[in-house]
Design an enzyme around this catalytic site. Structure first.
Site, short mmCIF file in Angstrom:
data_model
loop_
_atom_site.label_atom_id
_atom_site.label_comp_id
_atom_site.label_asym_id
_atom_site.label_seq_id
_atom_site.Cartn_x
_atom_site.Cartn_y
_atom_site.Cartn_z
N GLU A 135 70.32 7.30 -66.76
CA GLU A 135 69.88 6.72 -65.48
C GLU A 135 70.71 5.46 -65.30
OE1 GLU A 135 67.68 7.87 -63.34
OE2 GLU A 135 66.97 9.55 -64.54
N CYS A 157 67.99 -0.60 -59.43
CA CYS A 157 69.10 0.37 -59.32
C CYS A 157 69.15 1.07 -57.97
CB CYS A 157 68.99 1.38 -60.44
SG CYS A 157 67.35 2.15 -60.51
N GLU A 208 78.38 -2.33 -57.79
CA GLU A 208 76.96 -2.66 -57.82
C GLU A 208 76.83 -4.16 -58.11
OE1 GLU A 208 74.63 -1.44 -61.26
OE2 GLU A 208 73.05 -0.77 -59.91
#
Ligand code: NAD
Length: 487
Positions: free
Chosen positions: A260, A294, A393
């Site tokens: 993940e 996330c 990110e």
């Protein structure tokens, strides 16, 4: 009681590790210090597990798996034990919320709500395993009888990040234990506290020794853990960079893995979107936990002709977000979790300006906060998909507005990323939203909002991960399949 004193009083054995069903002295003298993101002061220390502790934890988990009762117990009994853990966790909800807030700076109103997920996950998997089909009787093509059985994959390393420490750990531990696996948990070095509460609940629920082991540590010890031949499966949540490295290491011995990883999710406003209806979810999920989630909707894709209207409405709404002490129930945004996060986010804001994006809001430190790793909610507009802030990110409260010409352009831009974790499509026509959602290359998409339900599968396309957590699919990744023929 404030969050820090609640945290300090919650944990019975903060100087020990939980290995083989016992609270044990660490082999080395390393320490992990939890620092408050609000005061920048140390609030608690925990032992840092060393490689000798990894060896002990893997040996305990190995013994529990190879010769202990847990994998051989009936699914009914394992389920019951998980339900007991759920009950014990639920009894400690206020501590779970305070512990999360004290370590990460996430607003208490949010952590009180989301701390319901760890017990929910134990309850969900505890019940699911009791009705799950573990043996499928079939007749094959040669008319032979066969049983296709699902068996636990083995000893699992559960490695988790610091942003939502217990929720992310429980996705792995609840599903893994339900399947009959044994676990070595390595929480992030910045936020080990929640995992201690989980270990206490697992111990109190009477789960056999060695089934769950806790060894908080940093990435070097983590690296030793993932290379350990005693580990059958690595379940990792964290950055895509670490994920790529771990995947390469695991490939050497074909260890099972699930990942993940990071995200750069897009919220696509279709031309008919109702902005007023969209704002509450967009405001909440474009920067949850100060953008350190996330699945944050960090790229907002708007039709060229409605660009200014949507931007103005969003900026006006973000201006009302109350930044402050995360323990204040009115606070909607706390500080970033750590100094290095502040440095990172400031670096991206500078990069955005340097590459020509236009600052529509924020960009600095909020006034009146002399201490704590606070940063203003920040909105960039006129962002081009090639810019660094649109590609990487950031993991902070920095949102990029990107305009598009038509729906093909919107989908192309939404998919123009190495990530594929989540996404949103805002429209007044839900079925049209569904059609667009089908074109977005990501593991989940929400039409008109953002939902992550622990009882449904969650995970990434592309470099956002492999495998799924949550739901039945999250249990499936903890099994190996075996075909037994009757000749
Ligand atoms: P990180 O990858 O630096 O660390 C995550 C965990 O992995 C920590 O426990 C760390 O100690 C450990 N680790 C790092 N390198 C390792 C190695 N070589 N071997 C073993 N363990 C290692 O990530 P972070 O900065 O702590 O967390 C933020 C990242 O996590 C973001 O990219 C975020 O998107 C991602 N994340 C993903 C999800 C998801 O469900 N997809 C959820 C939360 C966070």
């Amino acid at each position: 009681m404030n969050a820090v004193t609640q945290l300090q009083s919650s944990i019975k054995n903060p100087h020990l590790l939980f290995i083989g069903g016992k609270w044990q002295k660490p082999a080395g003298s390393g320490k992990l210090t939890v620092i408050s993101p609000v005061t920048e002061q140390a609030i608690m220390t925990f032992p840092e597990a060393s490689t000798a502790d990894v060896d002990a934890a893997v040996a305990a988990a190995r013994k529990a798996f190879d010769t202990g009762p847990w994998p051989r117990m009936s699914a009914q009994d394992r389920g019951k034990a998980l339900l007991k853990v759920a009950e014990l966790l639920r009894a400690r909800l206020p501590e779970l919320a305070a512990t999360w807030t004290a370590q990460v700076g996430a607003p208490i109103s949010l952590t009180q709500y989301l701390s319901g997920q760890p017990p929910q996950l134990f309850e969900y998997y505890g019940k699911l395993i009791q009705s799950y089909k573990l043996i499928d009787e079939r007749v094959g093509s040669y008319k032979e009888k066969a049983r296709i059985v699902k068996e636990p994959v083995g000893v699992c390393a559960a490695i988790t990040p610091w942003n939502a420490p217990l929720v992310l750990l429980c996705y792995k531990v609840a599903a893994g234990l339900a399947a009959g696996c044994t676990i070595v948990a390595k929480p992030a070095p910045e936020t080990p506290a929640d995992a201690y509460i989980l270990a206490e609940c697992i111990e109190a629920a009477g789960i056999p020794p060695g089934v769950f082991n806790l060894i908080p540590a940093g990435r070097e010890t983590g690296d030793y853990l993932i290379r350990h031949p005693g580990i059958d499966k690595i379940s990792f949540t964290g950055s895509s960079a670490a994920g790529r490295h771990i995947a390469a290491v695991a490939a050497e011995r074909l260890a099972r893995t699930s990942f993940e990883l990071g995200g750069k999710s897009a919220a696509i406003f279709l031309e008919d979107a109702d902005v007023a209806k969209a704002l509450p979810s967009l405001v909440q999920f474009s920067m949850p936990i100060t953008g350190q989630v996330c699945f944050s909707l960090t790229r907002v894709l708007v039709p060229e002709k409605r660009k200014q209207e949507i931007l103005d409405a969003y900026v006006a709404a973000i201006k009302t977000v109350k930044v402050g002490d995360p323990m204040d129930p009115a606070t909607q945004m706390g500080p970033l979790a750590m100094q290095r996060q502040l440095t990172r986010v400031q670096g991206y804001i500078a990069k955005g300006k340097e590459e020509g994006a236009k600052l529509a809001l924020g960009g600095g430190r909020p006034k009146g906060f002399d201490r704590g790793w606070y940063v203003e909610p920040t909105v960039f507009t006129d962002v081009q998909p090639s810019m660094t802030i649109a590609r990487e990110e950031i993991f902070g409260p920095v949102v990029s507005f990107i305009s598009y010409t038509d729906i093909d352009d919107a989908v192309r831009k939404a998919n123009d990323t190495i990530y594929g974790l989540h996404g949103a499509v805002y429209t007044q026509d839900a079925e049209h939203g569904y059609e667009v959602a089908r074109r977005v290359r990501s593991g989940s998409v929400t039409v008109n909002g953002l939902i992550v339900d622990p009882e449904l599968p969650f995970g990434g396309f592309k470099q956002s991960g492999t495998g799924r957590e949550g739901g039945v699919e999250g249990l499936d990744t903890y099994f190996e399949m075996k075909t037994i023929y009757f000749a």
